[in-house]
Design a protein around this motif. Structure first.
Motif, short mmCIF file in Angstrom:
data_model
loop_
_atom_site.label_atom_id
_atom_site.label_comp_id
_atom_site.label_asym_id
_atom_site.label_seq_id
_atom_site.Cartn_x
_atom_site.Cartn_y
_atom_site.Cartn_z
N ILE A 47 0.87 -1.30 -0.29
CA ILE A 47 -0.01 -0.30 -0.38
C ILE A 47 0.91 1.36 0.07
N LEU B 184 -17.40 -6.14 10.00
CA LEU B 184 -17.30 -8.57 10.70
C LEU B 184 -17.55 -8.94 11.65
N ILE C 241 -18.53 -5.75 -6.00
CA ILE C 241 -17.80 -4.70 -5.63
C ILE C 241 -17.56 -5.35 -4.13
N VAL C 242 -18.57 -5.20 -3.70
CA VAL C 242 -18.68 -4.93 -1.96
C VAL C 242 -19.29 -6.79 -2.48
N GLU C 243 -19.06 -7.67 -0.57
CA GLU C 243 -18.98 -8.79 -0.66
C GLU C 243 -20.95 -9.29 -0.44
N ALA D 66 -10.79 1.73 -1.59
CA ALA D 66 -10.76 0.84 -0.63
C ALA D 66 -11.16 -0.26 -1.27
N SER E 81 -4.53 -5.69 0.54
CA SER E 81 -2.93 -4.57 0.21
C SER E 81 -2.60 -5.34 -1.81
N PRO F 216 -7.98 1.95 2.74
CA PRO F 216 -7.61 1.04 2.91
C PRO F 216 -8.27 -0.91 2.41
N ALA F 217 -7.06 -1.30 2.73
CA ALA F 217 -7.65 -3.08 2.20
C ALA F 217 -8.95 -3.44 3.22
N LEU F 218 -9.70 -4.03 2.51
CA LEU F 218 -10.48 -4.64 3.64
C LEU F 218 -10.87 -5.85 2.80
N ALA F 219 -10.33 -6.39 2.99
CA ALA F 219 -10.96 -8.27 2.48
C ALA F 219 -11.70 -8.25 4.08
N GLY F 220 -12.29 -9.31 2.68
CA GLY F 220 -13.69 -9.65 3.48
C GLY F 220 -14.80 -9.08 3.20
N ILE F 221 -14.61 -7.63 3.04
CA ILE F 221 -15.68 -6.36 2.68
C ILE F 221 -15.68 -6.03 1.82
N VAL F 222 -14.66 -5.85 0.45
CA VAL F 222 -14.69 -5.47 -0.66
C VAL F 222 -14.24 -6.60 -1.18
N GLU F 223 -14.90 -7.22 -2.40
CA GLU F 223 -14.57 -8.35 -2.64
C GLU F 223 -12.72 -8.60 -3.14
#
Lengths: 378, 378
Positions: free
Chosen positions: A24, A80, A166-168, B124, B128, B161-168
């Protein structure tokens, strides 16, 4: 995140929790450089930026009679945890999540001396159906409104897009933007007044706030009862790990507004978020920050430190460890500041002082030293 | 979205493209009500909201010497098209995507008469690693900076931000917040000056802009060559569906700023985004909008209308059909407005006028009527 597996024992660090700043940071540096080059555009409107606000927590523009500060901030992954706990407890936790999201923006905005005026909501769901859960949606609305009341800001509006692909699915990406005024202009606090001799006042946190959640979520894999593990059966019977994590972030703007009413202008402020106590080293000056008194560690943070097997240095470098916001000020204002915060129900203490010396943070009760190398934000 | 399958023939509507407003709207109404109740907080700071801005495209506060306008806006799903085209063409399309994102915020902010001053970036990512693709990341940065130059705004900062679990994974959720001033205050344009006799000037769009992409993405399933289908081999050889969709949204703030320099204050403005031409009915007053001249339909929109088998009424109710921004103004200012826009390289035309009568939009060349029932935004 889900693709990596956590070590089942041994120290769990933030890097293991899945955020790789090496990827990042180059983008951040390049974006910061490009952003800085756009400041000159303000001249065509007759305005100028406050250059010292670049690299600070909010961006400040001089528009003549006062300064305008603005910001956009992301909640991160705390939602989450709310989703997990909703499944386990049958109720929505999004009222607290709303407060967390607003706190991320407001607590940053006030560091520069701004009074927050308008908050905009950014609620990007993985699909229209997210909003179809009425209990959850109403909880989010109610919590957002309540936080605006605490901060005395107007909720201007916002966006509620459905972003399938884009969003899960089933998730929501939450953020808040905030605009405020620094008025009168002498309230500006971008660090030029910070000096040796200043007192450091720390305001208590309520728990993990909204930073360190990747680590906290990773840790749950180690807990036999998972989110429902009691974190302190003796002193807090029934308090589960999940519920403790979801304690909403403290909103600190009532304190900074009350300070101004009392005639106190901090020399500098730091919102203690990512990088934990290393944020006390945020100011670019070469100064030593000597801490003689640390706040009590909130139970959930003590629990995380214990189960992630972190030593104090690792814990204080990542988590807020009981301190959510730092104020640097003339020593004669410090005791009154503590009393004002306490009068608003927010624990506070004079924790140390600023001294001439190399750039370092000395947490004396714990024997910890963080040097300049430990925090690179700019 | 991917869980539903598109009809392979017959009319493809926006509802079929997967966005269900019946689920989102109750939340929106409840949020709007809660937000309106927070306006009173401004009084404690000595300020007031401009109540007429609630329900408009940007929120406006009276801070004394001028008004402050603020907004946060989401790009939507256009980035998914950029991702597909990057795979097919081997180059990044995120420079245009950056412009689209800023346009979503800036083009809304200017409707109230504001000069955009500061943009904040909200990027978002699903992890990363999104930022590890240097070509794509630099393209996003460069496009963002360029759009700030066109709009003469300062890029204040933002969040990555790196939003693994929220953004695909592999995706990014893009948004922009924008703060501006309405200065002098007589530039305020929240609709109180709109009246029968006003001219309607339409500014050309460059293509689909950033609304209707769910439909456009659904449609690609019907095209034998998918994203690489040529949309108009005779007049635009080589122009693929994907590339045409990715034409960046026009930034209209240079026009509104130039109008002010020329002494022209629009009576009302509408950014033509979701709901297509029905946005011309945005103002709450009971007035008739009679259109005598429509702009040329950009090739990609004509292509979509044809292949989605939409009649004109359906197409104009969803897509911008060549008109990206509407200005309502004194008729004597209309021709000069057209010339100013054209001088900036943006096509423009006097398209019709406002008349006393029931609330309706009459697109005479196409025999279309939209009534009050066709647009419920508040």
């Amino acid at each position: 995140m889900s693709s990596s597996s956590a070590p089942t024992s041994g120290t769990l660090t933030y890097d293991q929790a899945g955020v790789n700043y090496d990827l990042i940071d180059p983008l951040k540096v390049s974006a910061q450089r490009a952003a800085a080059a756009t400041a000159s555009h303000l001249a065509s409107h007759g305005f100028t930026e406050v250059a010292a606000s670049r690299g600070e927590s909010a961006y400040v523009v001089d528009v003549g009679p006062f300064y305008i500060a603005s910001i956009v901030e992301c909640l991160g992954s705390k939602a989450l945890v709310a989703d997990e706990m909703a499944t386990l407890t049958g109720r929505s936790w999004y009222d607290g999540i709303a407060q967390d999201t607003i706190a991320m923006a407001v607590n940053d905005l006030i560091t520069v001396g701004a009074t927050p005026l308008v908050v905009q909501a950014y609620w990007a769901a993985g699909g229209s159906d997210w909003f179809g859960d009425a209990q959850r949606a109403q909880s989010l609305v109610a919590g957002w409104k309540k936080a605006c009341e605490v901060c005395n800001v107007a909720w201007g509006g916002g966006e509620t897009p459905a972003l399938a692909g884009i969003v899960e699915g089933g998730r929501i990406d939450l953020a808040a933007s905030c605009t405020g005024l620094i008025n009168p202009k002498e309230r500006l606090s971008v660090g030029d007044r910070l000096q040796a001799g200043d007192a450091i006042v720390l305001l208590d946190s309520s728990g993990i706030h909204a930073n360190g959640l990747s680590l906290a979520r990773k840790l749950v894999e180690r807990l036999p009862e998972g989110w429902l593990t009691e974190i302190d059966p003796v002193n807090h019977p029934g308090l589960t790990y999940g519920a403790a994590l979801l304690a909403p972030t403290v909103l600190y703007s009532p304190v900074t507004e009350a300070l101004w009413q009392a005639g106190i202008v901090p020399h500098y402020c730091a919102n203690i978020t990512g990088h934990g106590w290393r944020k006390l080293l945020r100011h670019p000056a070469t100064l030593t920050y000597r801490i003689h008194t640390v706040p009590p560690v909130t139970p959930v943070l003590a629990f995380i430190q214990q189960h992630a097997q972190q030593d104090d240095r690792e814990a204080y470098s990542t988590l807020n460890m009981g301190a959510g916001f730092a104020l640097f000020m003339a020593p004669e204002d410090a005791q009154r500041t503590v009393e004002i915060a306490q009068g608003l129900g927010i624990g506070a203490r004079i924790a140390g002082q600023v001294e001439a010396g190399p750039k370092q943070l000395l947490i004396e009760p714990l024997g910890i030293r963080f040097g300049d190398d430990d925090l690179q934000l700019r």
